[in-house]
Scaffold this motif. Structure first.
Motif, short mmCIF file in Angstrom:
data_model
loop_
_atom_site.label_atom_id
_atom_site.label_comp_id
_atom_site.label_asym_id
_atom_site.label_seq_id
_atom_site.Cartn_x
_atom_site.Cartn_y
_atom_site.Cartn_z
N GLY A 260 0.85 -1.19 0.00
CA GLY A 260 0.00 0.00 0.00
C GLY A 260 0.88 1.23 0.00
O GLY A 260 2.03 1.17 -0.44
N LEU A 261 0.34 2.32 0.52
CA LEU A 261 1.10 3.58 0.55
C LEU A 261 1.54 3.87 1.98
O LEU A 261 0.72 3.81 2.91
CB LEU A 261 0.23 4.72 0.01
CG LEU A 261 -0.29 4.50 -1.42
CD1 LEU A 261 -1.24 5.63 -1.82
CD2 LEU A 261 0.85 4.39 -2.42
N CYS A 262 2.83 4.18 2.14
CA CYS A 262 3.41 4.45 3.45
C CYS A 262 2.67 5.61 4.13
O CYS A 262 2.51 6.67 3.54
CB CYS A 262 4.89 4.78 3.29
SG CYS A 262 5.68 5.43 4.77
N PRO A 263 2.20 5.43 5.39
CA PRO A 263 1.49 6.52 6.07
C PRO A 263 2.41 7.70 6.38
O PRO A 263 1.96 8.79 6.69
CB PRO A 263 0.99 5.87 7.37
CG PRO A 263 1.85 4.68 7.57
CD PRO A 263 2.29 4.22 6.21
N ASP A 264 3.71 7.46 6.27
CA ASP A 264 4.67 8.51 6.63
C ASP A 264 5.10 9.33 5.42
O ASP A 264 5.05 10.55 5.45
CB ASP A 264 5.89 7.87 7.28
CG ASP A 264 6.64 8.85 8.14
OD1 ASP A 264 6.10 9.23 9.18
OD2 ASP A 264 7.75 9.24 7.75
N SER A 268 5.14 3.78 -2.21
CA SER A 268 4.67 2.40 -2.16
C SER A 268 5.48 1.64 -1.12
O SER A 268 6.71 1.73 -1.10
CB SER A 268 4.86 1.73 -3.53
OG SER A 268 4.01 2.34 -4.45
N ALA A 269 4.78 0.92 -0.26
CA ALA A 269 5.49 0.23 0.83
C ALA A 269 4.86 -1.13 1.08
O ALA A 269 3.69 -1.35 0.79
CB ALA A 269 5.42 1.07 2.11
N GLY A 270 5.65 -2.03 1.61
CA GLY A 270 5.15 -3.31 2.07
C GLY A 270 4.65 -3.16 3.50
O GLY A 270 4.71 -2.07 4.08
#
Ligand code: ZN
Length: 435
Positions: A260-264, A268-270
């Motif tokens: 998804g997308l990194c909240p920080d 794109s992040a796992g």
């Protein structure tokens, strides 16, 4: 003759303060204007260049490894190569200064030799690779070659330096690879750990201790003891919190199971960690989150896990970062984490691949805290080979040991901090990855 003009109102941010680059001369020299607003503290940093601050107006304090001094308009402060320094404005007007720096190879070598004083072993850790594939050129050119060069440099200058790494066998990514290869995680870990070691050998990368975490009974026992100490920590609570599950299979989802997308940073992040910025995430806080197990959107459920409340660790982390001369990237990650209130990171996950988490049926110790304790175990393993009495259970807190790490993932350093207050070691260029 060249003339240029800078504006005191159009400054850019660097090292936590406002600066304007005024110019550079030959390679390795430069000068800039700096402004520290009242109450502001610059980020601690160190570098191989000699540096001078010429204070134009205002007053404040300069802190180095040697202590703190007051400065005011007219003062000139000179820093040796690799001398960590922080500038703080404790007055009520701007502190303005001119910064001049230049490179002196002999002075830098002399300073580096002092850091690498005899009788003080330096442990250079390169991030333990996950044995889910062989190393690629990016791996080799980054942490492993960097750590090899750094360790050789220290040894050539008379330091007792060692390069340590190992295979991070219990990573969840090993399971994903085993699924794809229709194999078992243990077989995959064994196979690629061998490949990784062979590749490092072909690179002529000298490793003084390579730790295989799987199949070492003493390692497992050590991790159980460390996990118990974590559970006793005042920073850890066992509590029920949101977690993701696949809508079709019902599988618990973490790390490679979700994206998804990194909240920080929004990249794109796992699951659980963003490879881009190093920030931890909780899977359910990812934007546009997808399961890799099915096409359906994941469901949010609840799982009881021990969680590390980062807010209760910030004083320790802050102290460590100040003492260790951490690179700007890590300081920046820490500053951003502090802005996220109530961030608690689970230390275990439901899985059948990993070291069992005592008292939490069906859960394993998360590979990242395991890795932090693994650094200590690796030091003792090296000590045993060398006939030294380095004890994994009682790392020295003063002077005797120092840790250097070369890591592609900044958070590795954060998790390893509470056990050590390592002496600082030199960085290469400003903001380089070696700390
Ligand atoms: Zn990120």
């Amino acid at each position: 003759m060249r003339k240029s003009t800078f504006s005191r109102t159009e400054l850019s941010r660097a090292f936590g303060i406002d600066v304007a680059t005024l110019g550079t001369g030959s390679a390795g020299t430069g000068f800039s204007f700096g402004k520290v607003a009242p109450g502001v503290t610059s980020e601690p940093h160190r570098h191989d260049e000699i540096e001078a601050f010429v204070v134009l107006s205002g007053a404040g304090k300069v802190r180095t490894d040697l202590g703190e001094i007051s400065i005011k308009a007219g003062d000139v402060v000179l820093f040796d190569p690799f001398e960590a320094h922080v500038l703080h404005n404790d007055g009520d007007e701007d502190l303005n200064f001119v910064d001049v720096f230049w490179r002196d190879g002999k002075a830098a070598l002399d300073a580096a030799a002092q850091v690498a004083a005899p009788g003080r072993p330096i442990f250079v850790f390169s991030a333990p690779p996950t044995p889910n594939g062989d190393l690629h050129l990016g791996h080799l050119s980054g942490p492993y070659l960097g750590a090899d060069v750094y360790t050789r440099f220290l040894r050539m200058n008379g330091a007792e330096a060692y390069h340590l790494t190992g295979s991070d066998d219990y990573q969840s990514y090993v399971v994903t690879r085993a699924d794809a290869d229709q194999s078992t995680p243990a077989k995959v870990a064994r196979h690629y750990a061998h490949e990784v070691r062979t590749t490092l050998g072909l690179l002529d990368c000298e490793i003084h201790s390579f730790l295989h975490t799987m199949g070492d009974a003493a390692y497992g026992e050590f991790q159980v003891a460390c996990f118990r100490s974590l559970l006793r920590s005042t920073a850890v609570d066992v509590s029920e919190s949101p977690a993701l599950f696949d809508a079709v299979t019902g599988d618990y989802l973490y790390e490679p199971d979700v994206s998804g997308l990194c909240p920080d940073c929004g990249a794109s992040a796992g699951g659980n960690i963003c490879e881009d910025c190093g920030a931890p995430n909780l899977c359910h806080d990812l934007g546009a989150v997808r399961s890799r197990h099915s096409a359906e959107a994941p469901l949010v459920g609840f799982v009881r896990r021990p969680e590390l409340d980062l807010e209760r660790c910030y004083v320790n982390i802050d102290r460590h970062l100040r003492a260790s001369g951490a690179p700007v990237r890590i300081l920046d990650l820490f500053a951003r984490l502090r802005q996220r209130a109530d961030l608690s990171v689970p230390l275990t996950h439901p899985s059948n691949w990993g070291l069992p988490a005592e008292g939490l049926r069906g859960q394993v110790i998360w590979a990242w805290p395991e890795m932090a304790f693994g650094f200590l175990y690796n030091i003792q393993a090296l000590g045993r080979m060398l006939g030294r009495d380095w004890m994994r259970r009682c790392p020295a807190t003063t002077g005797r040991l120092s840790i250097s790490s070369v890591s592609t993932i900044p958070s590795t350093t954060l998790y390893s901090t509470p056990l050590f207050m390592p002496r600082c070691s030199p960085t290469g260029r400003r903001g380089s990855g070696i700390t």
